[in-house]
Design a protein around this motif. Structure first.
Motif, PDB file in Angstrom:
ATOM      1  N   PHE B 237      81.628  35.025   4.040  1.00  0.00           N
ATOM      2  CA  PHE B 237      81.773  33.603   4.045  1.00  0.00           C
ATOM      3  C   PHE B 237      82.313  33.223   2.666  1.00  0.00           C
ATOM      4  CE2 PHE B 237      80.345  33.697   7.969  1.00  0.00           C
ATOM      5  CZ  PHE B 237      78.802  33.687   7.968  1.00  0.00           C
ATOM      6  N   ILE B 238      81.827  33.843   1.737  1.00  0.00           N
ATOM      7  CA  ILE B 238      81.961  33.449   0.226  1.00  0.00           C
ATOM      8  C   ILE B 238      83.585  33.673  -0.174  1.00  0.00           C
ATOM      9  CG2 ILE B 238      81.464  33.598  -2.085  1.00  0.00           C
ATOM     10  CD1 ILE B 238      78.390  34.008  -1.405  1.00  0.00           C
ATOM     11  N   ASP B 239      83.751  34.929   0.349  1.00  0.00           N
ATOM     12  CA  ASP B 239      85.207  35.374  -0.093  1.00  0.00           C
ATOM     13  C   ASP B 239      85.687  36.471   0.817  1.00  0.00           C
ATOM     14  OD1 ASP B 239      86.538  36.762  -3.270  1.00  0.00           O
ATOM     15  OD2 ASP B 239      87.424  36.339  -1.437  1.00  0.00           O
ATOM     16  N   PRO B 240      86.243  35.982   1.939  1.00  0.00           N
ATOM     17  CA  PRO B 240      86.581  36.903   3.062  1.00  0.00           C
ATOM     18  C   PRO B 240      87.724  37.838   2.600  1.00  0.00           C
ATOM     19  CG  PRO B 240      86.761  34.621   3.834  1.00  0.00           C
ATOM     20  CD  PRO B 240      86.488  34.586   2.175  1.00  0.00           C
ATOM     21  N   GLU B 241      88.309  37.543   1.865  1.00  0.00           N
ATOM     22  CA  GLU B 241      89.622  38.473   1.405  1.00  0.00           C
ATOM     23  C   GLU B 241      89.161  39.664   0.607  1.00  0.00           C
ATOM     24  OE1 GLU B 241      92.097  39.500  -0.849  1.00  0.00           O
ATOM     25  OE2 GLU B 241      93.330  40.096   0.867  1.00  0.00           O
ATOM     26  N   MET B 242      88.222  39.276  -0.136  1.00  0.00           N
ATOM     27  CA  MET B 242      87.639  40.543  -0.914  1.00  0.00           C
ATOM     28  C   MET B 242      86.813  41.528   0.054  1.00  0.00           C
ATOM     29  SD  MET B 242      84.571  41.015  -3.551  1.00  0.00           S
ATOM     30  CE  MET B 242      83.457  40.922  -2.321  1.00  0.00           C
ATOM     31  N   VAL B 243      86.205  40.973   1.242  1.00  0.00           N
ATOM     32  CA  VAL B 243      85.369  41.775   1.933  1.00  0.00           C
ATOM     33  C   VAL B 243      86.343  42.423   2.935  1.00  0.00           C
ATOM     34  CG1 VAL B 243      83.726  41.770   3.790  1.00  0.00           C
ATOM     35  CG2 VAL B 243      83.233  40.422   1.528  1.00  0.00           C
ATOM     36  N   SER B 244      87.219  41.658   3.471  1.00  0.00           N
ATOM     37  CA  SER B 244      88.118  42.340   4.415  1.00  0.00           C
ATOM     38  C   SER B 244      89.488  42.293   3.977  1.00  0.00           C
ATOM     39  CB  SER B 244      87.936  41.701   5.990  1.00  0.00           C
ATOM     40  OG  SER B 244      86.769  41.482   6.175  1.00  0.00           O
ATOM     41  N   PRO B 245      90.159  43.028   3.115  1.00  0.00           N
ATOM     42  CA  PRO B 245      91.302  42.694   2.637  1.00  0.00           C
ATOM     43  C   PRO B 245      92.536  42.445   3.722  1.00  0.00           C
ATOM     44  CG  PRO B 245      90.504  44.780   1.603  1.00  0.00           C
ATOM     45  CD  PRO B 245      89.386  44.260   2.929  1.00  0.00           C
ATOM     46  N   GLY B 246      93.236  41.606   3.354  1.00  0.00           N
ATOM     47  CA  GLY B 246      94.408  41.165   4.153  1.00  0.00           C
ATOM     48  C   GLY B 246      93.934  39.901   5.129  1.00  0.00           C
ATOM     49  N   SER B 247      92.545  39.557   5.211  1.00  0.00           N
ATOM     50  CA  SER B 247      92.171  38.560   5.916  1.00  0.00           C
ATOM     51  C   SER B 247      92.403  37.068   5.382  1.00  0.00           C
ATOM     52  CB  SER B 247      90.479  38.402   5.899  1.00  0.00           C
ATOM     53  OG  SER B 247      90.007  37.231   6.374  1.00  0.00           O
ATOM     54  N   ARG B 248      92.936  36.174   6.213  1.00  0.00           N
ATOM     55  CA  ARG B 248      93.524  35.064   5.940  1.00  0.00           C
ATOM     56  C   ARG B 248      92.457  33.681   5.938  1.00  0.00           C
ATOM     57  NH1 ARG B 248      99.090  34.766   9.080  1.00  0.00           N
ATOM     58  NH2 ARG B 248      97.631  35.402  10.508  1.00  0.00           N
TER      59      ARG B 248
END
Lengths: 449, 696
Positions: B237-248
């Motif tokens: 929730f805090i940083d989706p792009e870091m956790v799932s690269p490519g997520s928008r």
């Protein structure tokens, strides 16, 4: 006759024969053995170890079988029950697993010992063939048992294994004839009982593992032992003077030797079973593949070869190797004089050393080259497939081994030396491919250090 | 070596090995048979009870026998042995002991007895195990997917059987964290991208069974700290792009309790593989898609607020790289027609992350979709009423000088100097003033003409409206009274419509409109060279006298001539026929046209291309793909937005964003003339390739 005591020279012939024929021990063993056979370094007791392992496997196997459920819904749970609930279950499951790995490993060591000591000449040719067949059966036993826990490790390893069994289809696909002639697909279906690993596979593997293969192995073991007696005991050196002077009674020394081996092996297995748990992953999930999915360690050499080319690595090279093994006793006509001597003497020792070196270095170089050179041609094209079949580390190293052996043949003019060279090179390469597969292949089969 | 030596050596080895085996067996038996942890716990419990209860009679009945206790649950496909160590879980003689002899807190076990439910269905863990490490299965390298859940995440298990996402469940009142999570989930607009229980957007994965996923289906590569699902979710929730690269996915900045609650909710979203008798009826219904209708404001919060902001404030282009329109701001609401909003809602935006909300994609009913659209437009502020304004006007309060200021700042860019016309109609015309009343003018200004370039000025206050109207009245008084009067003054009383013959008249009214009016006003009255006269706002604003007067007398010096037949003159139509036309016009208020007709495209595309390249492409992109501003070549947008919408946007800009007001000159840019604005609109209109129907 009265006063017929053993050894006092006044036994009747009949009594003497009965003393032997009524004894179980002397049924399997000859009454007198050569002191060489008693030396530990003669055979390292490998055969005896294997016998012990088989016994342990049967006993622990029956204990496991009593609690195991061979269905895809119940298999995993039943294995967990064995580990958690059944008293001692954890221990004899671990013992079963470790002795299975040991069995495959020691079978190979036994193969090496028999080969390097030249224990395959003359009448021993048959026993050699039986031995090679037993090697294949042992690998089959281990592979069929691997599936039974039905965890992620098992499921995907068998998926890989079944695809290796279908290696021939790389050729039939390339030629476009898979519609008419597809032995690869046939073998895969035969193995799996369907198109994918499922209940049919589990039932099939279970039957193989608990009935067909053990009974086959038992029969082969019996035959193997019988042939040892037929062939005059363990393969040993021919010595000038009469052998009879050097023979000693088998009872009780040989028995003590074998009992010692048995008990040591059982002790080690017990300790291993207590201390080290056999691996078990989560329950098999057909939609969540392992990455990397690896077959058991003894098949990882083949898996590595298959990753270069399915046809060469999964069909041609193993076939070549097995055919070579079967052929050795008939090809090697000139080594009998030096049978029983390790590596047939100094020259043989040197050639073995060199072949190991050549095999190792060549294979390493080829594997590293493979990592550095990109795939030739567009992927999936006819050209790429043929080139990758011919120019991969597996095919090239096998070619190199043959060239090396041919050179040795020209240089030494001895078939025994040739065979030594080829065998050693093959096994060195095989070990290296296996090591690469175990430790140097990560996700997506990428080369990782 | 000699034979006796061999014999001694091997017999020694054998005997030592035998001793070793015996030793190992004894050790193993003690360790595994006598000392497993569960037996130790049971012994400890017996000792504790033994010490506490000295009466030997009752003592023997309360001491549990040693053995493995389990709940066999074939329905749930598990066997839970937790009670082997947790001997007092359902209550014991002493309820103040520490773990593992604690009594289960609360009254949950009364409704969820262990013999029917076991323990692991709620708590997770490996029920078959008899030692703590395997039972808790917390080690990520363990071979068990569901570890024992810690508070507060244990409340997620209540969700399996009891969570109705859209309506609360009174049974869940005790699970405060789960309930808080549910509220957070619905408030923060997660369903804008994700689907859950058949409702939601299509941009993110469906979350209906997210709680059923095991640890192995999550990628922990970038997760620091605990390798648990709850931690993964919170970091996600805090940083989706870091956790799932490519997520928008957007980043959410919520207080810690909300994050935990949200993670608990997500872990509780489940499509449980349990017999139906275990699952609440409301959950079963919701999983099938049966749920009460949701009101517009809930829908907005649930589905739109994550991207568009809780009050429709949008997301700035500078911070969030694709920007989100501010649909709650006055600038947008004053020109967005219901048709525009409904169109965008139905189709989404092909080039942006706006997902389509048509029922077949979103799981909403058609009425819910239109309710959501209505809610969006309900934010339009109305700060005046006619009665107040009229009163102010009548009292003479309303300096027309202020009104003139208002007019110059807001109306002049389209209506021209002294309302003589420009981009928009010049209404400084005696015939107009003869037809239009102050109320008509008031309604036109406050309602606007949606889908034309006339925005709604409803946010003006009563005082401002009074000032503006007094200026317009002033204009009226200065108009040259020599307008050519083209017809008899037909009294309004003749305008009484005859209801009985309405239907017969209707058909010919439609034909007349088509043959006589549509050449200038457009086939669907969307406007061509003349104004849009089938515009719904216009028809709502204009009364029958206005329409009659305009049609019969016309507008002098404009192409609109008076249609009334003058005596025996050729051409012209009867009053009855005019009434029929009016009746037809009125009838179109409730019909929905098949397409959103863009209205007249009066400009020159080539000029527009040059202008666009010079002035607009920097933000909107040379081909309208959108760099720092919304994309204009999106086919859905082009179908939803009429030329009037585009003109209004260009002229007035969007207050609160970087879109300048091109109708006025500022320090940064010059004003665009009416024809230039028309040219740009023509160029933009040229990008439209398809005509999307308004509905199926």
């Amino acid at each position: 006759m009265a006063n017929s005591e053993p050894g006092n020279g006044r036994e009747s012939t009949r009594e003497r024969i009965q003393r032997i024929s009524k004894s179980f021990f002397l049924h399997i063993h000859s009454p007198k053995v050569h002191p060489d056979s008693l030396r530990p370094t003669a055979t390292f007791g490998l055969g005896a170890i294997l016998g012990t392992l088989f016994l342990v496997q049967v006993v622990t196997g029956i204990l496991l079988m009593v609690h195991y459920t061979p269905s895809i819904e119940g298999a995993y749970i039943s294995v967990k029950e064995i580990i958690f609930y059944i008293p001692g279950g954890r221990i004899f499951r671990n013992m079963h697993r470790w002795s299975a790995h040991a069995m495959v490993f020691i079978t190979f060591l036994h193969l090496f010992r028999t080969f390097y000591k030249g224990a395959y000449y003359g009448t021993r040719q048959t026993n050699w063939v039986i031995g090679v067949v037993m090697l294949l059966v042992v690998m089959g036993m281990s592979f069929s048992g691997y599936l039974l826990p039905w965890d992620q490790l098992a499921y995907w390893a068998v998926t890989i294994g079944s695809n290796i069994a279908a290696s021939f289809s790389e050729l039939t696909d390339l030629l476009g004839i898979s519609g008419y002639f597809n032995p690869g697909g046939f073998f895969k279906k035969l193995l799996l009982g369907g198109d994918e690993v499922g209940q049919a596979t589990l039932t099939r593997f279970f039957t193989l593992h608990v009935i067909f293969l053990p009974v086959s192995l038992l029969v082969l073991i019996a035959y193997h032992f019988w042939r040892i007696r037929q062939d005059g005991g363990l393969g040993k050196q021919r010595i000038a003077d009469s052998d009879a002077v050097l023979e000693i009674p088998a009872w009780p020394t040989a028995l003590w030797a074998e009992v010692a081996v048995l008990l040591c092996v059982v002790a080690l297995l017990l300790i291993a079973g207590l201390l080290v748990d056999a691996p078990l992953k989560v329950k098999a999930n057909p939609i969540l593949p392992e990455n990397p999915a690896k077959s058991p360690w003894y098949l990882l050499g083949i898996q590595e070869l298959v990753s270069y080319s399915a046809f060469m690595g999964g069909f041609v090279i193993p076939l070549l190797f097995v055919v070579f093994l079967f052929r050795i006793p008939w090809y090697d006509k000139d080594g009998e004089a030096l049978q029983g001597i390790w590596f047939s003497g100094l020259q043989g020792r040197r050639i073995t050393w060199l072949s190991a070196l050549v095999g190792t270095v060549a294979t390493i170089v080829l594997i590293l080259l493979q990592e550095m050179i990109p795939e030739p041609g567009p992927p999936g094209s006819w050209l790429t497939i043929v080139l990758s079949m011919l120019l991969n580390p597996g095919s090239l190293s096998v070619l190199l081994y043959f060239i090396w052996a041919a050179w040795i043949k020209r240089y030494t003019r001895s078939r025994r030396m040739t065979v030594l060279a080829l065998f050693t090179a093959f096994m060195a390469g095989w070990t290296l491919f296996m090591i690469t597969g175990i430790w140097f292949r990560g996700e997506n089969w990428q080369f990782t250090l | 070596m000699k034979e006796p030596q061999y014999r001694k050596r091997y017999s020694l080895v054998a005997k030592s090995a035998a001793l070793l085996i015996i030793f190992v067996l004894v050790v193993g038996w003690i360790d595994q048979g006598l000392m497993p942890s569960w037996k130790q716990y049971q012994r400890k419990y017996r000792r504790t009870l033994h010490k506490a209860f000295t009466n030997t009679d009752s003592r023997s009945s309360i001491l549990p026998e040693q053995g493995v206790y389990q709940a066999e649950l074939p329905d749930l496909r598990r066997t839970d042995r937790c009670v082997t160590c947790h001997l007092a879980i359902e209550g014991g003689p002493i309820d103040t002991l520490s773990e593992p002899f604690r009594v289960h807190p609360g009254s949950l076990l009364e409704t969820h007895p262990v013999r029917k439910f076991g323990c692991t269905i709620c708590h997770g863990g490996q029920g078959q195990a008899l030692d703590k490490a395997n039972a808790f299965a917390r080690n990520p390298r363990n071979d068990w997917d569901q570890p024992v859940l810690q508070y507060p995440f244990i409340e997620s298990s209540c969700g399996k059987c009891h969570l109705s996402l859209f309506t609360g469940d009174s049974l869940l009142q005790q699970s405060q964290v789960l309930e808080r999570g549910r509220e957070t989930f619905l408030r923060e607009g997660c369903l804008g991208c994700h689907k859950a229980r058949n409702v939601g957007g299509m941009l993110g994965p469906d979350l209906t069974a997210q709680g059923d996923k095991s640890r192995h289906e999550y990628n922990f590569r970038n997760i620091r700290g605990e390798q648990t699902i709850s931690n993964w979710l919170e970091q996600h929730f805090i940083d989706p792009e870091m956790v799932s690269p490519g997520s928008r996915m957007l980043e959410f900045d919520l207080p810690k309790e909300d994050m935990e609650a949200l993670a608990t909710l997500v872990m509780g979203l489940s499509r449980p593989d349990l017999p139906y008798k275990y699952i609440g009826t409301n959950v079963l219904l919701e999983l099938k898609g049966v749920r009460p209708l949701l009101p517009g404001d809930s829908l907005f919060a649930m589905l739109c607020s994550a991207c568009h902001g809780k009050s429709g404030e949008g997301k700035p282009w500078a911070i969030y790289k694709s920007g989100v329109p501010a649909i709650g701001r006055a600038g947008f609401l004053s020109i967005a027609s219901p048709e525009y909003v409904a169109f965008i809602l139905r189709y989404g935006r092909t080039s942006q992350l706006m997902t389509p909300w048509a029922p077949e994609f979103s799981g909403l009913t058609p009425s819910e979709v239109s309710d959501a659209g209505r809610f969006v437009l309900s934010r339009r502020a109305t700060n005046s009423t006619w009665s107040n304004t009229r009163r102010l006007l009548a009292n003479g309060q309303g300096e027309f000088a202020n009104g003139e200021q208002l007019f110059r700042s807001r109306c002049l860019t389209c209506h021209g100097e002294r309302a003589s016309g420009g981009l928009a109609i010049g209404f400084n015309h005696p015939d107009f003033f003869r037809a239009a009343s102050m109320e008509y003018i008031y309604n036109t200004v406050t309602r606007g003409r949606m889908n034309t370039a006339m925005p709604s000025w409803s946010f003006l206050s009563d005082a401002e409206m009074a000032e503006l109207l007094s200026y317009i009245r002033h204009l009226e008084s200065t108009v040259d009274g020599q307008g050519i009067r083209t017809g008899n003054s037909v009294m309004a009383s003749d305008m009484v419509r005859d209801p009985a013959s309405g239907i017969r008249r209707l058909a010919s009214g439609a034909e007349r409109f088509h043959y006589l009016c549509s050449r200038c006003h457009g086939d669907h009255g969307e406007g061509a060279t003349g104004p849009a006269n089938l515009n719904k706002d216009f028809l709502r604003t204009a009364d029958d006298p206005f329409l009659y007067r305009t049609i019969s007398s016309g507008r002098a010096h404009t192409p609109m001539h008076g249609w009334i037949r003058q005596g025996s003159q050729e051409g012209g139509i009867d009053p009855d026929e005019i009434r029929e036309i009016i009746a037809y016009m009125r009838s179109t208020v409730d019909t929905a046209w098949e397409y959103n007709y863009p209205g007249p495209t009066l400009g020159n595309k080539e000029n527009g291309k040059t202008l666009f390249g010079d002035l607009c492409a920097g933000c909107h992109g040379v081909h309208g793909t959108g760099i720092k501003a919304p994309s204009l070549n999106d086919q859905v947008f082009l179908n939803a937005a009429t030329n009037g919408f585009l003109l209004a946007t260009i002229t007035l800009g969007r207050v609160g964003t970087d879109m300048p007001t091109w109708g006025d000159s500022t320090n940064q840019h010059r004003a665009l003339s009416a024809s230039e604005r028309n040219d740009i609109v023509a160029f933009i209109r040229g990008w439209q390739k398809v005509h999307l129907p308004v509905s199926d």
